[in-house]
Enzyme design. Structure first.
Site, PDB file in Angstrom:
ATOM      1  N   SER A 130       0.831  -1.182  -0.061  1.00  0.00           N
ATOM      2  CA  SER A 130       0.158   0.151   0.107  1.00  0.00           C
ATOM      3  C   SER A 130       0.895   1.153  -0.136  1.00  0.00           C
ATOM      4  CB  SER A 130      -0.873   0.065   1.287  1.00  0.00           C
ATOM      5  OG  SER A 130      -1.697   1.154   1.525  1.00  0.00           O
ATOM      6  N   TYR A 143      -2.197   0.127  10.525  1.00  0.00           N
ATOM      7  CA  TYR A 143      -2.070  -0.261   9.373  1.00  0.00           C
ATOM      8  C   TYR A 143      -1.012   0.094   8.479  1.00  0.00           C
ATOM      9  CZ  TYR A 143      -3.431  -1.173   4.383  1.00  0.00           C
ATOM     10  OH  TYR A 143      -3.544  -1.525   3.076  1.00  0.00           O
TER      11      TYR A 143
END
Length: 249
Positions: A130, A143
């Protein structure tokens, strides 16, 4: 046949789209995820094989991989975010889950399949990370920390496999609108999830990311895409998002 491709987290979103795209490119696709019914439907649709498993379960990973005798491509896509609280209020159980899936899940599956990837003319490992692997943001510490760790795993693995015919690719998507990611992150709050993409003209789709995977995998074996960062045009950076129309017509 282009070889055997294993895709984790394939029951929905980027994983399912990647499985369809690699099958269309001629791969014998093995799909892995927890939800057996969805996985079986997808395997039937693409003419592939379904191996239900939870990547956080070491025994399940070993058992699933024992059923394979070939792996030319591994796409580590299983992952996700849970919660968006500031560090001071963060739920440690959410952090543990994110590390278990994004980092240790990638580690377990990679370790289990590496012997097969090293066979014959070599293989390709694609880790879906990501943009959170490089840029931190408020409410995203857990995250982002997990994706930073997955990025470190990927980069280190590439160094350690130097001299062997195994490519290690990192694809880092920015804003991708899928049916489950944001809803899961906000624990079923559909309105909150929808607000993430509000007024964004064409965020990325799962199919867009799948095209990036197919591009990297489809290049000659001596060509390695170390890192591919892909965002929608409306997202110039993690904190710079245009909300409003971009295109005419």
């Amino acid at each position: 046949m282009a070889g055997t491709a294993v895709v984790t987290g394939a029951s929905s979103g980027i994983g399912a789209a990647t499985a369809r795209r690699l099958a269309a490119a001629g791969h014998d696709v093995v799909v892995m995820a927890r939800r057996e019914e969805r996985l079986t439907r997808l395997a039937e649709e693409i003419g592939g094989r379904a191996l239900p498993l939870d990547v956080t379960d070491a025994a399940a990973v070993e058992q699933a991989v024992a059923a394979l005798d070939r792996c030319d491509v591994l796409v580590n896509n299983a992952g996700g975010a849970l919660g968006a609280d500031p560090v001071g209020l963060a739920d440690a159980d959410h952090w543990q889950w994110m590390f278990s899936v994004n980092v240790l899940g990638t580690l377990r599956v990679t370790q289990a399949l590496l012997p097969l990837l090293r066979k014959d003319d070599g293989g390709t490992i694609v880790n879906i990370t990501s943009t959170a692997a490089f840029v931190n943001y408020e409410g995203g510490a857990g995250y982002s920390a997990a994706k930073h760790a997955e990025h470190a795993l990927t980069e280190t693995l590439r160094l350690e496999l130097c001299g062997e015919p195994v490519r290690v690719v990192e694809i880092a998507p920015g804003m991708v609108a899928t049916e489950e990611f944001a809803v899961n992150r906000f624990q079923g709050d559909a309105a909150k999830a929808a607000s993430v993409y509000a007024d964004v003209d064409r965020p990325l789709t799962a199919e867009d990311v799948a095209e990036c995977v197919a591009l990297a995998v489809g290049l000659p074996q001596h060509v390695n895409v170390d890192q591919l960062v892909v965002r929608p045009l409306a997202q110039a950076a993690q904190h710079r998002i245009h909300r409003g129309p971009l295109f005419r017509g």
